[in-house]
Write a protein that holds these residues in place. Sequence first.
Motif, short mmCIF file in Angstrom:
data_model
loop_
_atom_site.label_atom_id
_atom_site.label_comp_id
_atom_site.label_asym_id
_atom_site.label_seq_id
_atom_site.Cartn_x
_atom_site.Cartn_y
_atom_site.Cartn_z
N TRP A 250 -4.24 -5.71 6.51
CA TRP A 250 -3.07 -5.52 5.66
C TRP A 250 -3.22 -4.32 4.73
O TRP A 250 -2.27 -3.62 4.44
CB TRP A 250 -2.80 -6.79 4.86
CG TRP A 250 -2.32 -7.93 5.71
CD1 TRP A 250 -1.59 -7.84 6.85
CD2 TRP A 250 -2.57 -9.32 5.49
NE1 TRP A 250 -1.35 -9.10 7.38
CE2 TRP A 250 -1.95 -10.03 6.56
CE3 TRP A 250 -3.25 -10.04 4.53
CZ2 TRP A 250 -1.98 -11.42 6.65
CZ3 TRP A 250 -3.28 -11.43 4.62
CH2 TRP A 250 -2.65 -12.11 5.68
N ILE A 251 -4.44 -4.08 4.25
CA ILE A 251 -4.65 -2.97 3.33
C ILE A 251 -4.68 -1.63 4.04
O ILE A 251 -4.08 -0.65 3.59
CB ILE A 251 -5.97 -3.16 2.53
CG1 ILE A 251 -5.87 -4.39 1.63
CG2 ILE A 251 -6.27 -1.92 1.69
CD1 ILE A 251 -7.17 -4.70 0.90
N TYR A 252 -5.37 -1.56 5.18
CA TYR A 252 -5.72 -0.26 5.75
C TYR A 252 -4.96 0.14 7.01
O TYR A 252 -5.15 1.27 7.50
CB TYR A 252 -7.22 -0.21 6.03
CG TYR A 252 -8.05 -0.23 4.76
CD1 TYR A 252 -8.09 0.88 3.92
CD2 TYR A 252 -8.75 -1.38 4.38
CE1 TYR A 252 -8.83 0.86 2.75
CE2 TYR A 252 -9.49 -1.41 3.21
CZ TYR A 252 -9.53 -0.29 2.40
OH TYR A 252 -10.24 -0.32 1.22
N THR A 253 -4.11 -0.72 7.56
CA THR A 253 -3.43 -0.32 8.80
C THR A 253 -2.54 0.90 8.58
O THR A 253 -2.51 1.82 9.42
CB THR A 253 -2.58 -1.48 9.35
OG1 THR A 253 -3.44 -2.58 9.66
CG2 THR A 253 -1.86 -1.05 10.62
N THR A 254 -1.81 0.96 7.48
CA THR A 254 -0.93 2.12 7.24
C THR A 254 -1.72 3.42 7.14
O THR A 254 -1.39 4.40 7.83
CB THR A 254 -0.08 1.91 5.98
OG1 THR A 254 0.81 0.81 6.19
CG2 THR A 254 0.74 3.15 5.65
N PRO A 255 -2.79 3.50 6.32
CA PRO A 255 -3.57 4.74 6.31
C PRO A 255 -4.19 5.08 7.67
O PRO A 255 -4.25 6.26 8.05
CB PRO A 255 -4.67 4.47 5.27
CG PRO A 255 -4.11 3.42 4.38
CD PRO A 255 -3.25 2.57 5.27
N VAL A 256 -4.65 4.07 8.41
CA VAL A 256 -5.27 4.32 9.72
C VAL A 256 -4.25 4.88 10.70
O VAL A 256 -4.49 5.89 11.37
CB VAL A 256 -5.91 3.02 10.26
CG1 VAL A 256 -6.27 3.18 11.74
CG2 VAL A 256 -7.16 2.66 9.47
N SER B 95 0.84 -1.20 0.00
CA SER B 95 0.00 0.00 0.00
C SER B 95 0.88 1.25 0.00
O SER B 95 0.57 2.25 -0.68
CB SER B 95 -0.92 0.01 1.23
OG SER B 95 -1.95 -0.96 1.10
N ARG B 96 1.98 1.20 0.74
CA ARG B 96 2.92 2.32 0.78
C ARG B 96 3.54 2.56 -0.60
O ARG B 96 3.66 3.70 -1.05
CB ARG B 96 4.01 2.01 1.80
CG ARG B 96 5.07 3.09 1.96
CD ARG B 96 6.07 2.63 3.01
NE ARG B 96 7.10 3.63 3.26
CZ ARG B 96 8.08 3.47 4.14
NH1 ARG B 96 8.16 2.35 4.84
NH2 ARG B 96 8.99 4.41 4.31
N ILE B 97 3.93 1.49 -1.30
CA ILE B 97 4.51 1.64 -2.63
C ILE B 97 3.48 2.21 -3.60
O ILE B 97 3.78 3.14 -4.37
CB ILE B 97 5.04 0.28 -3.14
CG1 ILE B 97 6.29 -0.12 -2.35
CG2 ILE B 97 5.36 0.34 -4.63
CD1 ILE B 97 6.81 -1.51 -2.68
N PHE B 98 2.25 1.68 -3.56
CA PHE B 98 1.21 2.18 -4.46
C PHE B 98 0.93 3.65 -4.21
O PHE B 98 0.80 4.45 -5.15
CB PHE B 98 -0.08 1.36 -4.29
CG PHE B 98 -0.01 -0.03 -4.87
CD1 PHE B 98 0.63 -0.28 -6.08
CD2 PHE B 98 -0.60 -1.10 -4.21
CE1 PHE B 98 0.70 -1.55 -6.61
CE2 PHE B 98 -0.55 -2.38 -4.73
CZ PHE B 98 0.10 -2.61 -5.93
N GLN B 99 0.82 4.03 -2.93
CA GLN B 99 0.54 5.44 -2.62
C GLN B 99 1.75 6.32 -2.97
O GLN B 99 1.57 7.46 -3.42
CB GLN B 99 0.17 5.59 -1.14
CG GLN B 99 -1.22 5.07 -0.83
CD GLN B 99 -1.68 5.44 0.58
OE1 GLN B 99 -1.13 4.96 1.56
NE2 GLN B 99 -2.67 6.31 0.67
N SER B 100 2.95 5.81 -2.78
CA SER B 100 4.14 6.58 -3.14
C SER B 100 4.23 6.83 -4.64
O SER B 100 4.80 7.83 -5.09
CB SER B 100 5.41 5.84 -2.67
OG SER B 100 5.45 5.76 -1.27
#
Length: 497
Positions: free
Chosen positions: A317-323, A34-39
């Motif tokens: 796995w998908i949303y912990t980083t944004p949260v 998710s970090r790579i995709f958002q980056s």
Amino acid sequence: MTEKPRQSLAGLWNLSFGFFGIQIGFALQNANMSRIFQSLGESLDKLSVLWIAAPLTGLIVQPIIGHYSDRTWTRLGRRRPYFLAGAVLAGIALFAMPESPAIWFAAMMLWMLDASLNVSMEPFRAFVGDQLRRDQHTAGYAVQTAFIGAGAVVGSIFPYLLAHLGVANETAGGGVPDTVRYSFWFGGAALVAAVLWTVFTTREFTPEEMASFGDEADASHLVTPQPAKLSFGLWTGVGALVLIVVSTLALERELYLLGALLIAYDGCKLAAHLMAKRGNTDNVLSHIVGDFAGMPPIMKRLALVQFFTWSALFIMWIYTTPVVAQYVYGTTDTASAAYNEGGNWVGVLFAIYNGVAAVAALAILPALSRRIGKARTHIVCLLCGAAGFASFFVIRDPNWLIASEIGIGIAWASILAMPYAILASSLPQRKLGIYMGLFNIFIVVPQLLVATVMGSIMKAFFPTEPIWTMAFAAAVMALAALAMLRVRAAETELEQA
């Protein structure tokens, strides 16, 4: 008839050490994609669509690999050729992933990585069942879980450690930082090395030895349940209804995939039926469809548990980083230092829950399962996980999130061990590969549902409040614990038979 030799601790270590490397790859994927995709510029509500690649490849790959690994006998063995080939391909994907020039390339590498990890993982599950006596299944899968946890700790925490060693954790103008790039390269090398360890330190039983153990009988493992009595049309109708609703209400386009998969399932049943009428039952499609229709009852009951369990995990796995970035570090700016600091802390949190799982697998699960049984043990652990997800609503201190991860880690240990220990002791050993592959369907389907539906739910009801995804995770994990009551009843019936 003879009995399989009892494996020592060193034997259990060698059987499962390859999973240490495989899980490093999974951990890097789960904590950083998710970090790579958002980056690379992707928006929050589109993340779930890009993650479709992972479960879809598992849905296709694992039953096929399970089918063929049951029937493969080479100089290298039965299962080892598959997890060695998968490790090499996964290593290549890990080296290429952080060099992605655009979203489409990163998505393609995610597809390749997940397919390759699935090629390795499914035969490894069956490999442990093949090599162990029934009274060592719980210990074998507990050791495997410990290696999974240890590998995930290494894969999850590596970007964090590199940042503290002075490696650049952000890139001017966006892009994948060096901490993530070097971590993926390290993970690729470690994955291949760990799998090679298992390949060179173990041997597989020959067909003759398996027959002497009573696990194989001539070519009986080629016999497939006849699909002639399967009904057709129900799932096609449901799939068509989904397509109509998506088109009429102008819902997210990824929901078309859900309808298409339902129709495709009916198509596979019909094709197998037509081939059976012509006398052609010895083909991969007929075997998979027939074995799916003929699943043992305890496996069907575990399927519902898996459905709820893995829905919760995929949300995490998908949303912990944004949260964590938004509610703990106070930012939604993916190019900011705070966001990247939050991303690194998520890696630490993922390392903690995996580390807890590694310890719990050896220190808690065997003793607890001997005292209250495998099914009750799984219920207790799943409820710990539900509590961990629910706590995200009240915790705003990053250090206190460690307590949340302890509950999730206890659940994770049980998720990786108990269902497989129950299955390995209940399934015919000659079909362990195909049934382990089919069991993966009940891991993949909920992930596909989350990937196709969760983005639409977020966009419609809480487009800027991803914290509510944790409510879904807590609720479905509690439902998984409730569904285990039926498995406990089935396990009791088997013990009394």
